[in-house]
Scaffold this motif. Sequence first.
Motif, PDB file in Angstrom:
ATOM      1  N   TYR A 387      11.800 -27.610  -8.291  1.00  0.00           N
ATOM      2  CA  TYR A 387      11.065 -25.958  -7.534  1.00  0.00           C
ATOM      3  C   TYR A 387       9.794 -26.087  -9.182  1.00  0.00           C
ATOM      4  CZ  TYR A 387      10.491 -20.307  -7.868  1.00  0.00           C
ATOM      5  OH  TYR A 387      10.470 -19.669  -7.754  1.00  0.00           O
ATOM      6  N   GLN A 392       4.915 -21.467  -6.327  1.00  0.00           N
ATOM      7  CA  GLN A 392       6.138 -20.816  -5.517  1.00  0.00           C
ATOM      8  C   GLN A 392       6.770 -21.825  -4.109  1.00  0.00           C
ATOM      9  OE1 GLN A 392       8.259 -17.617  -5.621  1.00  0.00           O
ATOM     10  NE2 GLN A 392       7.067 -18.161  -7.567  1.00  0.00           N
ATOM     11  N   THR A 393       6.807 -23.041  -4.955  1.00  0.00           N
ATOM     12  CA  THR A 393       6.838 -24.362  -3.778  1.00  0.00           C
ATOM     13  C   THR A 393       8.416 -25.058  -4.159  1.00  0.00           C
ATOM     14  OG1 THR A 393       5.267 -25.700  -4.874  1.00  0.00           O
ATOM     15  CG2 THR A 393       5.023 -24.668  -3.129  1.00  0.00           C
ATOM     16  N   THR A 402       7.741 -27.129   0.819  1.00  0.00           N
ATOM     17  CA  THR A 402       7.641 -26.274   1.781  1.00  0.00           C
ATOM     18  C   THR A 402       7.524 -25.197   0.776  1.00  0.00           C
ATOM     19  OG1 THR A 402       9.194 -25.143   3.296  1.00  0.00           O
ATOM     20  CG2 THR A 402      10.225 -25.828   1.461  1.00  0.00           C
ATOM     21  N   ARG A 403       6.797 -24.238   1.616  1.00  0.00           N
ATOM     22  CA  ARG A 403       6.332 -22.669   1.081  1.00  0.00           C
ATOM     23  C   ARG A 403       7.047 -21.582   1.691  1.00  0.00           C
ATOM     24  NH1 ARG A 403       2.261 -21.969  -2.254  1.00  0.00           N
ATOM     25  NH2 ARG A 403       0.693 -24.152  -2.939  1.00  0.00           N
ATOM     26  N   GLU A 404       7.816 -22.063   2.945  1.00  0.00           N
ATOM     27  CA  GLU A 404       8.313 -21.416   3.285  1.00  0.00           C
ATOM     28  C   GLU A 404      10.099 -20.746   3.358  1.00  0.00           C
ATOM     29  OE1 GLU A 404      10.853 -20.896   8.546  1.00  0.00           O
ATOM     30  OE2 GLU A 404       9.399 -22.819   7.814  1.00  0.00           O
ATOM     31  N   SER A 405       9.552 -19.378   3.069  1.00  0.00           N
ATOM     32  CA  SER A 405      10.673 -18.758   2.220  1.00  0.00           C
ATOM     33  C   SER A 405      10.668 -16.949   2.873  1.00  0.00           C
ATOM     34  CB  SER A 405      10.255 -18.889   0.952  1.00  0.00           C
ATOM     35  OG  SER A 405       9.349 -18.107   0.362  1.00  0.00           O
ATOM     36  N   LYS A 414      14.827 -15.565  -3.851  1.00  0.00           N
ATOM     37  CA  LYS A 414      14.121 -15.695  -2.672  1.00  0.00           C
ATOM     38  C   LYS A 414      14.517 -17.620  -1.911  1.00  0.00           C
ATOM     39  CE  LYS A 414       8.925 -16.652  -2.690  1.00  0.00           C
ATOM     40  NZ  LYS A 414       8.635 -16.977  -3.274  1.00  0.00           N
ATOM     41  N   THR A 415      14.621 -17.532  -0.697  1.00  0.00           N
ATOM     42  CA  THR A 415      15.354 -18.049   0.353  1.00  0.00           C
ATOM     43  C   THR A 415      14.462 -19.374   0.916  1.00  0.00           C
ATOM     44  OG1 THR A 415      17.584 -17.406   0.021  1.00  0.00           O
ATOM     45  CG2 THR A 415      17.156 -19.374   2.087  1.00  0.00           C
ATOM     46  N   PHE A 416      14.210 -21.241   0.261  1.00  0.00           N
ATOM     47  CA  PHE A 416      13.696 -21.211   1.328  1.00  0.00           C
ATOM     48  C   PHE A 416      13.969 -22.421   2.048  1.00  0.00           C
ATOM     49  CE2 PHE A 416      11.262 -20.462  -3.160  1.00  0.00           C
ATOM     50  CZ  PHE A 416      10.184 -20.719  -3.222  1.00  0.00           C
ATOM     51  N   HIS A 417      13.420 -22.483   3.069  1.00  0.00           N
ATOM     52  CA  HIS A 417      12.926 -23.258   4.373  1.00  0.00           C
ATOM     53  C   HIS A 417      12.626 -24.445   4.524  1.00  0.00           C
ATOM     54  CE1 HIS A 417      16.058 -19.637   6.403  1.00  0.00           C
ATOM     55  NE2 HIS A 417      14.805 -19.282   5.334  1.00  0.00           N
ATOM     56  N   THR A 441      18.286 -25.044   3.353  1.00  0.00           N
ATOM     57  CA  THR A 441      18.140 -23.978   3.232  1.00  0.00           C
ATOM     58  C   THR A 441      18.495 -24.014   1.308  1.00  0.00           C
ATOM     59  OG1 THR A 441      20.075 -22.293   3.408  1.00  0.00           O
ATOM     60  CG2 THR A 441      17.710 -22.563   5.087  1.00  0.00           C
TER      61      THR A 441
END
Length: 537
Positions: A387, A392-393, A402-405, A414-417, A441
Amino acid sequence: MLKPHVRQGSFYDADYICEQLIPKDNFFRKFRELICPLIKDEDFEPMYCEDNGRPPISPSILAMATILQFYKDLSDREMERACMYDIEVKYALGLRLDERPFDHSSLGDFRKRLLENSKEKEIFDRILNHLVREGLIEKNEIQRIDATHVIADIAIPTMVTLVKKGVFEILKPLKGRYKEAYERIRKEINIEEYSKEKINEETAGRVDMEKKKKKLVEVVSEARTVLNHTKNIKADRDMRRRIDMLKRILQENIEKDQEGNPRERAYKEKPKDILVSPIDPDARYGAKSDTKRFMGYKANVTETVESRFITNIKAMPGNRQDGKTAVETVVEQKQNGLTPEKVIGDTAYGDGINRKLLKENGTEMIAPLRVVNNRTKNIYPKSMFHYDEKKQTITCPQGVTTRESYYDRQKEIKTFHFPMSKCNRCPVQRECTNDKDGRRTVGISSVNRELREAERYNLTKQFKEDMKLRPPIEGKLSELKRYHGLRRARYRGLNKMGLQCYFTAVAVNVKRWINILLERIKKPKLVEAMAGQKKND
């Protein structure tokens, strides 16, 4: 009105008669030498009126008597008798042999004054501060922490009895304060069913489930009648508390069946923070394991590893998780000059919030990490994901970033997908996730750094050495319960439970202090005796 306690010399003084009778290595002699100089009447002056009333019984004597009461695990009446006839107790308190210092009710009055003036921890802190000043406790000494359950001083009521007790608590003061409402209720319900003698009765003879159900319908109906006739009482705080308690009992435990009749809810449908008794509204159902349930409180205890003194003790409701008061229990010690380098606990104390807050206090929490979600036991742990807090990746073990969260404000996570297109092609998908869609996730909380640091530390040899220091606290908890009465609550209510905890801890600390001093006295004598034996040989 508080006046200084003046001791007049007499041939009946325990000093004159017991000086040769009580040996130098006696606990009660050492108690008098060590504790009497620390507890003075002036310390309790704010608890008494300055210029009115009769002079009270010496509060310092009551304080020391209370410590001895918990040391010997005596009731108030037994302690009164000990002060009259036990020559060791008389000597420890500096009483004359012919003196009856107080009635047993004075001990209850003294405890009440301590609680009213928020001084229930005063004596514990005073003795702990002295132990720190004398060097018996190191200021940064490693400590351990654990909790033990305390059974409430109440019987476990059935549902019928619980409702009847709720009604009884309202009717008891209603007769004197609101006679008109009482008379209206008396015409509509069988008031004799709610007398002190009958509130624990349900149905005569053998237990019949149908009779039991009918009885519950009857008492619930009568409880609602009582609430209907008392709904306009609002200015009386005590009555409102009693009325709200009965309402809560009905709301938490009673529902309607298909025919519209009241019945008891299934256990799993009841709220977690359920009221278990109107006699002790602070007591709660708790569990020490999957099979061991109890009704009452918990005591959270911190103890120094080397010197084995209790540094703090906190009472809490029985349904509260052990680690919830960990930070408060440790941080509060700063007022006594204590900031432990480490605090060692079990899994209940190992969450990230405890670690973060204690680290800010200058203390490291050492504890195993708790597996929150059993569903994620057999998949790749978060420690395998990198992390990057600045960018924020998050990057998985296969190198996918991934950055999607999305951010859950309530849980502060904060949950990353990771993208489905990548996860579905991943050769280790089955080892990485058990999600039905095959997507991984990863949740990153505000205490992620502390948890990852703990994860790494818990793999070291030092962690194993630290955890070896934790088990002896079980002996201290056993001592508190088996020999000094902490197995069961003496009083009712969380505040009074706290007072019991503090005085029990004081008694155990004083005992430990005296034992250390006696060991120091005996050791040179033992060495001298061994040296003399060698010469003779």
